[in-house]
Design an enzyme around this catalytic site. Structure first.
Site, PDB file in Angstrom:
ATOM      1  N   TYR A 106      37.690  47.500  26.216  1.00 56.76           N
ATOM      2  CA  TYR A 106      38.859  46.668  25.990  1.00 56.76           C
ATOM      3  C   TYR A 106      39.750  47.370  24.974  1.00 56.76           C
ATOM      4  CZ  TYR A 106      36.848  42.199  27.771  1.00 56.76           C
ATOM      5  OH  TYR A 106      36.329  41.176  28.521  1.00 56.76           O
TER       6      TYR A 106
ATOM      7  N   ASN B 292      39.363  38.140  25.365  1.00 56.49           N
ATOM      8  CA  ASN B 292      38.237  37.287  24.972  1.00 56.49           C
ATOM      9  C   ASN B 292      37.395  38.017  23.929  1.00 56.49           C
ATOM     10  OD1 ASN B 292      37.469  34.502  25.776  1.00 56.49           O
ATOM     11  ND2 ASN B 292      35.450  35.424  25.947  1.00 56.49           N
ATOM     12  N   ALA B 293      36.241  38.581  24.315  1.00 53.97           N
ATOM     13  CA  ALA B 293      35.484  39.529  23.480  1.00 53.97           C
ATOM     14  C   ALA B 293      34.979  38.946  22.171  1.00 53.97           C
ATOM     15  CB  ALA B 293      36.338  40.771  23.184  1.00 53.97           C
ATOM     16  N   GLU B 294      34.902  37.599  22.076  1.00 52.77           N
ATOM     17  CA  GLU B 294      34.500  36.967  20.824  1.00 52.77           C
ATOM     18  C   GLU B 294      35.400  37.419  19.676  1.00 52.77           C
ATOM     19  OE1 GLU B 294      32.318  36.331  23.747  1.00 52.77           O
ATOM     20  OE2 GLU B 294      31.654  38.259  22.941  1.00 52.77           O
TER      21      GLU B 294
ATOM     22  N   ASN C 295      41.782  39.279  32.005  1.00 49.89           N
ATOM     23  CA  ASN C 295      40.348  39.243  31.762  1.00 49.89           C
ATOM     24  C   ASN C 295      39.795  37.850  32.016  1.00 49.89           C
ATOM     25  OD1 ASN C 295      37.858  40.575  30.572  1.00 49.89           O
ATOM     26  ND2 ASN C 295      38.020  38.735  29.312  1.00 49.89           N
ATOM     27  N   GLU C 296      38.828  37.786  32.903  1.00 52.88           N
ATOM     28  CA  GLU C 296      38.180  36.515  33.237  1.00 52.88           C
ATOM     29  C   GLU C 296      39.208  35.403  33.451  1.00 52.88           C
ATOM     30  OE1 GLU C 296      33.753  37.101  31.342  1.00 52.88           O
ATOM     31  OE2 GLU C 296      35.216  36.025  30.127  1.00 52.88           O
TER      32      GLU C 296
ATOM     33  N   TYR D 205      26.049  36.520  32.954  1.00 50.67           N
ATOM     34  CA  TYR D 205      25.167  36.544  31.787  1.00 50.67           C
ATOM     35  C   TYR D 205      24.011  35.582  32.051  1.00 50.67           C
ATOM     36  CZ  TYR D 205      28.934  39.015  29.445  1.00 50.67           C
ATOM     37  OH  TYR D 205      29.884  39.940  29.099  1.00 50.67           O
TER      38      TYR D 205
ATOM     39  N   GLU E 122      31.214  42.983  34.039  1.00 56.24           N
ATOM     40  CA  GLU E 122      30.402  42.653  32.871  1.00 56.24           C
ATOM     41  C   GLU E 122      29.077  42.095  33.364  1.00 56.24           C
ATOM     42  OE1 GLU E 122      32.206  40.095  29.932  1.00 56.24           O
ATOM     43  OE2 GLU E 122      34.184  41.022  30.210  1.00 56.24           O
TER      44      GLU E 122
ATOM     45  N   TYR F  63      25.175  42.443  19.147  1.00 62.21           N
ATOM     46  CA  TYR F  63      25.043  41.967  20.525  1.00 62.21           C
ATOM     47  C   TYR F  63      23.669  42.293  21.121  1.00 62.21           C
ATOM     48  CZ  TYR F  63      27.641  39.783  24.347  1.00 62.21           C
ATOM     49  OH  TYR F  63      28.116  38.890  25.285  1.00 62.21           O
TER      50      TYR F  63
END
EC number: 3.2.1.23
Length: 1017
Positions: A90, A135-137, A195-196, A265, A308, A373
């Site tokens: 990203y 996103n990506a936290e 993204n998503e 996930y 992902e 992670y």
């Protein structure tokens, strides 16, 4: 049978729809390209690059989570060394756009061109994921926080205000990427749009009701990317199997991309598995997910692609120290990644492969400082069993050419003689190579099961193993049994041991097989007649040879170590147990990510890490890492006479079977100096009545309206982002005349946020925070004789937020939603007093980006940060010394800033990783918030009242390994009991390494203090 019929119907319909416009593959599936280049193509089976099929095994890393460009090489070399063909990243709009008139791709770690150049040098393809939302936290999902006020609309749509905001960043990111596409001789082979963003449909996707706003937004992004030079295919990633968005195979609605993929996930993206039930259902450990039918329905003429797939899980604020690595450890890797192959997935990117650190204000409220992670490469850059286990499969997928084109022939327990074990049969329709993915019939079961397998081979239908014994699944494991596997010019008829890799050296093939320690394996080489054992591990039993039907069958049991078998036709087979396979490497001697076998690899057994190898005349130069004295064995061309390790010649001996053996010395040990002397100063003068808030650090908070869709309950608007202050700690001073009995405050700051309040210098109290509470209210009653009935009163609210929410929550305000004074006399219905005005202070200079190297994320609004106490070069000579070095402690509800300098002198030729360790002394209060600063970088948020993280890795480059280091700790005590904190550091590992971290040029990453800071006092 139903699946096969369905597949035929889909195939016929796809041919009818697309044959006129597309080329056909060998099996009739349409071969696609994007109409701009044929350098990248795809079909039902896989991606093709330059006409060659590729199994895309990729992993994600975020350069902005490790802001030291010299270390990007380390991460990418480790990705390459593990056998990955590709990596993904990203880019972060927030990192590159500190305000709405700046786009910076040149300062410090914002120059991303080294990433593209390293990809070319190392030989990996790139999946570029530019957002604009990621996103990506990350705070606000990677949006710059100046975007979160409401002035740009609700975001992620075709609103012209939002469009004009993202264009400068997106166009520049696209223009840079366009120079490094595969069409230009570089390695970017696809470009992800958004993204998503699964918003193509207004209702249930099966009803096909288009969301025209979302479609228009996607088309704007796609047009911008094409206009700015992107020729490679566009991709998109659906957040789950319910979205069914952006697939040309699914619909002809607008906004569709070239290749769609699915993010998954299965073990939950967070250590708090309850957060995933709405997507995954109730969590059941090791429960696999069926993907085959999904891809067959949604994207049948495209490769089954996972942009992902779970590489780990992030750790929320209340999660365990170190994360939840056991949830996605080696068993997860072994089972789930092979399961994806059983589902015909041929393109998969692990999120994350290297996580990094949420330094500064990167994080969204869902997580704390660490973004480890539980990735294969740890936050401190170390590698261990999860990395090595992943390598076992990625090296296999790189070498298994026939795996890139398979059909699912069948599945079930009928393939085995044990009803507890099932198999999925994949077969290449052109070569007839077979891949049998075996696992427990119930994937949640981890019993020890023995079985034999029915396989179809060019020698007929067989039951293997043939010489007795069994295949074994011990625990949550899976095995891929190959048939008619080509290695060089030879064929492996079958193998119950898994293939690790192979190499063709001097036109002779070397095949590498592995089994778990003390398990048996059996393989048959087609056309071979005889074999001999040329090397056997110390405790290994005899290896048996049996000639049958014109093929040589070899049976073995592998204890710890390596054995070597020589077979006629100049075939060499290396046999490994899992521990030996972990340290077995196949560095490529080519920049081609596909690693053509005629350019080949060398094979190396033993080291902690082999980064690369190069061959020049008779010298093989190996680069890598060793963490102890290590015996190594190298399989290389016969003309190799000299071997160097990180530039130093090794003393070698030649084995009877042609390998070269040597010993790598242990690295030097490192002893860190102790923290012995600290200085301290008060960092909350703003609470005092004598403090002057008229300077440039402060801004009038006087907005009476807001574009934010969430409106405040009282005015003026006290949303910090409205006034250009976006990170962490902000200070609010509210003024009123006369008397009041108290104040009601409703504050919103995200999970784990907190605040404290003072009136006229008197501490009123705090909200300490909770890991699951994003907004809280508190009533503070004023003690008698604190208010001034005839003069101005000052209320100070110090407020800490933990970032902006992701997705639709990005606009959720941060600040005071409601502030009401309580009347002093409630019995006579007296009128409530009101605040006359408010002022706010935050990051020094607001959005002016005062420190363009460290950037807009780095600093909050604490006095110490505004005036630069955290920066190298500040003069603290007038400060008080701390009486004890064992604990930094004080009493009273305030903020103290502790500071020290400490030298490092790390020797050259090493890779050294260092972490800080923070703690609370026994019986000391823990109601405090602390921030760790290293040479000006905020590299740790420590909140012992809520969180559990105590270890904070800090990379070289932030630390100066050959000079003086400025360490600062800001400690905010939220009660009158004060606070106590311990500060220490440790060496995570020392490796003899080609990386040579002390030789990295990093001085420009650590700019020092300047007197300009003083105006923000």
């Amino acid at each position: 049978m139903t699946r096969i019929t369905k597949l035929c119907v889909l195939l016929l319909s796809s041919i009818g729809l697309l044959a006129a416009a597309q080329n056909q593959t060998e099996t009739g599936w349409p071969l696609h390209d994007d109409g701009l280049t044929t350098d990248v193509q795809w079909d039902h089976y896989s991606f093709k690059v330059h006409g060659e099929r590729i199994f895309v095994f990729s992993g994600e890393f975020h350069y902005w989570r490790i802001p030291v460009p010299g270390l990007w090489r380390d991460i990418l070399e480790k990705i390459k060394a593990a056998g990955f063909t590709t990596f993904a990243f990203y880019s972060s709009w927030a990192w590159h756009a500190p305000n709405n008139h700046t786009v910076d791709f040149s300062t410090g770690a914002r120059d991303i061109t080294p990433i593209f150049e390293l990809a070319k040098e190392l030989g990996m393809y790139i999946i570029v994921r530019p957002g604009p939302y990621i996103n990506a936290e990350a705070s606000a999902g990677g949006f710059p926080l100046w975007l979160t006020t409401g002035d740009y609309g609700t975001l992620r749509n075709n609103d012209s205000r939002y469009t004009e905001a993202w264009k400068p960043y997106f166009e520049k990111m696209t223009e840079i990427t366009s120079r490094y596409q595969i069409t230009n001789g570089h390695n970017t082979f696809c470009y992800q749009i958004e993204n998503e963003y699964g918003d193509q449909w207004l209702s249930d996707p099966s009803e096909r009701v288009p969301n025209e706003t979302a479609i228009a937004y996607m088309e704007l992004l796609e047009s911008s990317a094409r206009e700015n030079g992107i020729l490679v295919p566009f991709t998109a990633n659906d957040p789950n199997m319910n979205a069914m968005a952006w697939s040309r195979d699914w619909s002809n609605a607008g906004g569709n991309v070239d290749v769609v993929g699915l993010d998954s996930y299965p073990s939950c993206w967070t250590c708090d598995v309850s957060q995933c039930t709405s997507t995954n259902g109730e969590y059941v450990a090791y429960q696999v997910v069926e993907y085959y039918d999904y891809f067959l329905d949604f994207s049948p003429t495209m490769p089954s692609f996972m942009p992902e797939f779970q590489g780990g899980s992030y750790n929320p604020w209340a999660g365990p120290e170190g994360g939840c690595g056991d949830d996605t450890g080696v068993d997860f890797v072994n089972l789930f990644y092979r399961w994806n192959i059983a589902q015909r997935v041929t393109a998969m990117s692990l999120y994350m492969l290297y996580g990094g650190t949420n330094w500064g204000a990167i994080a969204a409220p869902v997580t704390a400082t660490s973004y480890d992670y539980s990735s294969p490469i740890s936050e401190d850059r170390s590698i261990s069993s999860k990395y090595y286990e992943t390598k076992l499969l990625s090296l296999f997928t790189r070498s298994a050419r026939d795996l890139t084109m398979t059909d699912l022939i069948g599945n079930g327990t009928q393939y085995t003689n044990n009803t507890a074990v099932k198999a999925y049969e994949l077969r290449n329709p052109t070569t007839n190579a077979g891949f049998y993915v075996t696992l427990h019939e119930d994937s949640t079961v981890g019993t020890n099961e023995a079985f034999s397998l029915r396989v179809n081979t060019s020698a007929g239908n067989l039951i293997v193993p043939r010489l007795g014994g069994s295949i074994r699944l011990n625990g949550h494991q899976s095995k891929i049994i190959v048939t008619d596997f080509t290695f060089g010019s030879e064929t492996l008829l079958y193998s119950t041991a898994e293939v690790l890799t192979y190499a063709v050296i001097d036109k002779k093939p070397t095949l590498v097989l592995w089994v778990p320690t003390d398990e048996s394996g059996e393989f048959a080489v087609k056309g071979a007649k005889s074999g001999s054992v040329v090397s056997k591990c110390q405790s290994c039993p005899a290896i048996n040879f049996h000639q049958q039907g014109g093929n040589l069958i070899v049976g073995f049991t592998q204890s710890q170590g390596m054995s070597v078998v020589q077979i006629d036709n100049d075939i060499r087979v290396v046999l490994l147990d899992r521990t030996a396979a972990y340290k077995f490497w196949a560095p490529a001697l080519t920049e081609d990510p596909l690693v053509p076998e005629d350019e080949a690899v060398v094979l190396i057994q033993g080291p902690y890490l082999v980064r690369s190898a190069s061959l020049e005349k008779s010298t093989l130069a190996i680069k890598g890492d060793s963490i102890n004295e290590t015996a190594v064995e190298i399989f290389a061309p016969e003309n190799v006479k000299t071997i160097t390790w990180n530039g130093k010649q090794l003393k070698t001996s030649k084995s009877s079977y042609g390998s070269l053996k040597a010993t790598i010395a242990a690295p030097a040990s490192i002893q860190l100096p102790a923290f012995t002397s600290w200085k301290v100063n008060d960092s909350l003068p703003e609470r005092l009545p004598t403090y002057d808030a008229s300077g440039p650090a402060w801004v009038d908070a006087n907005h009476m309206t807001t574009a934010n869709p969430s409106k405040p309950a009282t005015l003026p608007v006290l949303y910090a982002d409205e006034y250009g202050f976006h990170n962490g700690v902000r200070l609010w001073r509210g003024y009123f005349n006369g008397t009041a009995s108290g104040v009601f405050l409703n504050v919103q700051g995200g999970s784990a946020f907190g605040f404290s309040a003072y009136l006229n210098g008197h501490f009123l109290g705090s909200y300490l925070g909770n890991a699951s509470i994003e907004q809280a209210n508190q009533t503070f009653l004023f003690p008698n004789n604190i208010t001034h009935p005839t003069t101005q009163n000052t209320l100070l609210v110090i407020h800490d937020d933990t970032g902006h929410d992701e997705t639709t929550g990005a606009l959720n305000p941060r600040g005071i939603l409601e502030a009401r004074l309580l009347p002093s006399d409630t019995t006579n219905n007296s009128t409530s007093p009101e605040f006359t005005h408010w002022r706010i202070a935050g990051t020094a200079g607001g959005e002016s980006n005062l420190d363009p190297v460290r950037g807009a994320w780095n600093e909050d609004g604490l006095y110490a940060e505004r005036v630069g106490w955290h920066l190298p070069g500040f003069d603290d000579s007038t400060w008080s010394s701390v009486s004890s070095s064992s604990s930094l402690s004080f009493t009273g509800a305030t903020v103290k800033f502790f500071r020290t300098t400490i030298p490092l002198d790390i020797p050259r030729g090493l890779d050294v990783s260092i972490s800080f360790v923070l703690g609370t002394p026994d019986n000391a209060p823990n109601a405090y918030r602390a921030q760790l600063f290293v040479n000006g970088y905020q590299y740790g948020r420590f909140n012992p009242y809520i969180g559990n993280q105590v270890v904070f890795p800090v990379p070289v480059g932030v630390l100066d390994y050959t000079g003086e280091n400025t360490i600062g700790v800001a400690v905010w005590a939220q009660t009158e009991d004060g606070a106590g904190i311990t500060v220490d550091w440790k060496v995570n590992y020392v490796a003899d390494s080609s990386l040579d971290v002390s030789g990295l040029e990093t001085g420009e990453l650590r700019p020092g203090w300047s007197a300009e800071r003083l105006k923000f006092a």
